[in-house]
Scaffold this motif. Structure first.
Motif, short mmCIF file in Angstrom:
data_model
loop_
_atom_site.label_atom_id
_atom_site.label_comp_id
_atom_site.label_asym_id
_atom_site.label_seq_id
_atom_site.Cartn_x
_atom_site.Cartn_y
_atom_site.Cartn_z
N TRP A 1 -17.65 -11.24 -20.97
CA TRP A 1 -17.24 -11.54 -22.35
C TRP A 1 -17.08 -13.05 -22.50
CZ3 TRP A 1 -17.13 -7.76 -25.96
CH2 TRP A 1 -17.08 -6.43 -25.51
N SER B 1 -15.59 -1.73 -24.20
CA SER B 1 -14.54 -2.68 -23.81
C SER B 1 -13.34 -1.87 -23.32
CB SER B 1 -14.12 -3.54 -25.00
OG SER B 1 -12.84 -4.13 -24.80
N GLU C 1 -15.15 -7.84 -17.42
CA GLU C 1 -14.35 -8.86 -18.11
C GLU C 1 -15.05 -10.22 -18.10
OE1 GLU C 1 -11.55 -11.15 -20.01
OE2 GLU C 1 -11.82 -8.97 -20.00
N SER D 1 -10.51 -5.44 -22.88
CA SER D 1 -11.15 -6.76 -23.02
C SER D 1 -11.18 -7.23 -24.46
CB SER D 1 -12.59 -6.72 -22.47
OG SER D 1 -12.59 -6.53 -21.07
N THR E 1 -9.82 -10.93 -29.12
CA THR E 1 -9.01 -10.81 -27.91
C THR E 1 -7.84 -11.77 -27.99
OG1 THR E 1 -11.06 -10.39 -26.67
CG2 THR E 1 -9.09 -10.93 -25.39
N SER F 1 -9.20 -1.94 -26.67
CA SER F 1 -10.40 -1.37 -26.07
C SER F 1 -11.31 -0.82 -27.17
CB SER F 1 -10.04 -0.25 -25.09
OG SER F 1 -9.17 -0.72 -24.07
#
Length: 380
Positions: A300, A251, A297, A254, A275, A231
């Protein structure tokens, strides 16, 4: 004779393995740059297997490797341009685990030099710093500050204690994000620690790590990102000698290890994170305005994967470091005041001598011991 040849061969092999090398014809042609490291999923935990790459893009969404760029061993890189030079900061391990800067000439497309980065006035060090530029042209380092701990003396990672987390005997602890300003004349190698902290993060059972800060500006303030696991938390402030205000998550699970950019023409922020995706990892971007609510989410979008850049498809791509490909502001050095020499008396037909050149030296403050440290890597 044979021993000399073997010794020479070993020295050349070491140099080729650990020294950054770019071909004499690498070229930079697009508006944005991204530094990152890549590594095989099978041995990515060992930073000796990380390779530093630079990609470029005109829109932040479609990226390609710099033409002619040759990767080199290094971890968690960041890139910034000043004048006709790229400065690539990264953690290396060929002389213990330290922060290095490698300088590249954009015009000739060639490697210039490599140096260890140091703090001139402190005995702590930074972990995973990022680079920004101030209005006067000086670089600004931002990093997780570790007080009184030297980088490891050998090249065997990982470090005994992860600086991004509490020690094994601690249930809670505080992590501090600080900045350091470039010392004029050092060309991005020497920095002086700024007063105070930009952010303090309390770790506990819910927040287990804090690392990899990134500092950038919008039209009215500085924005600081801090990675807390997968995050990112945002902070804002206008004074680089004061603590910033926490705003919220950008975030939330994510992605972490962030890099940000404010696009003046749209008034929006580009946030890049890496990620995990299966055993691999990708770099994703979101475009948003708010710093107080997590980006959804589904907002992204993957912009870099190993496969998209022609690297081994099973590699991980990690630790994005974004920069604009603009010359920035050249650092203007103050005009030195020459010391008036003791002149002999002047007689008729004798000219007074004058200094032919003036040298400027940089030395630590006299109340501090002269040497210093820098920089490790948080293994998160």
């Amino acid at each position: 004779m044979r021993r000399r040849l073997l010794a020479a061969f070993a020295l050349i092999s070491f140099f080729l393995q650990y020294s950054p090398i770019a071909s004499a014809d690498f070229s930079v042609s697009k508006s944005f740059l991204m530094a990152f490291h890549a590594c095989s999923v099978s041995d990515c935990k060992d930073i000796r297997n990380h390779q530093v790459y630079i990609a470029e893009s005109d829109d932040g969404a479609n990226w390609s490797l710099l033409s002619g760029w040759k990767s080199f061993i290094g971890s968690v890189p960041d890139v910034i341009r000043r004048g006709d030079f790229l400065y690539v900061y990264y953690v290396g391990i060929d002389n213990g685990e330290n922060l290095y800067v490698s300088k590249f000439n954009v015009v000739s497309g060639s490697f210039v030099e490599k140096s260890i980065v140091r703090l001139s006035n402190d005995f702590g060090h930074f972990v995973d710093p990022s680079l920004s530029q101030m209005d006067d042209g000086k670089f600004l380092l931002t990093g997780l500050y570790v007080e009184g701990v030297q980088p490891t003396a050998n090249a065997q990672p990982p470090q005994p204690n992860n600086p991004a987390t509490c020690k094994s005997n601690e249930s809670t602890c505080i992590k501090t994000i600080k900045t350091a300003s470039e010392i004029p004349g050092s060309d991005g190698v020497m920095f002086k620690l700024d007063p105070g902290a930009r952010a303090t993060i309390t770790l506990d059972a819910n927040t287990k790590s804090a690392s990899d800060p990134d500092l950038f500006r919008d039209d009215k303030q500085w924005i600081l990102y801090v990675s807390v696991g997968p995050s990112v938390i945002a902070y804002t402030g206008t004074d680089l000698n004061s603590e910033f205000t926490r705003k919220g998550f950008v975030s939330q699970n994510s992605g972490g290890i962030p890099s940000g950019f404010y696009q003046m023409s749209t008034g929006k922020i580009w946030t890049f994170v890496h990620t995990d995706k299966g055993q691999g990892s990708v770099i994703r971007r979101s475009i948003h305005e708010s710093l107080t609510a997590p980006v959804p989410e589904n907002a992204w979008v993957t912009v870099i994967s190993a496969g998209s850049l022609g690297l081994n498809a099973d590699w991980r791509v990690e630790s994005p470091g974004f920069a604009q490909n603009v010359q920035g502001k050249n650092l203007v050095l103050p005009e030195p005041t020459p010391t008036q020499p003791n002149l002999p008396s002047v007689s008729q037909g004798t000219a007074s001598p004058s200094p032919s050149s003036v040298s400027v030296s940089i030395s630590p403050e006299p109340t501090l011991k002269p040497s210093i440290t820098q920089i490790g890597r948080a293994h998160v």
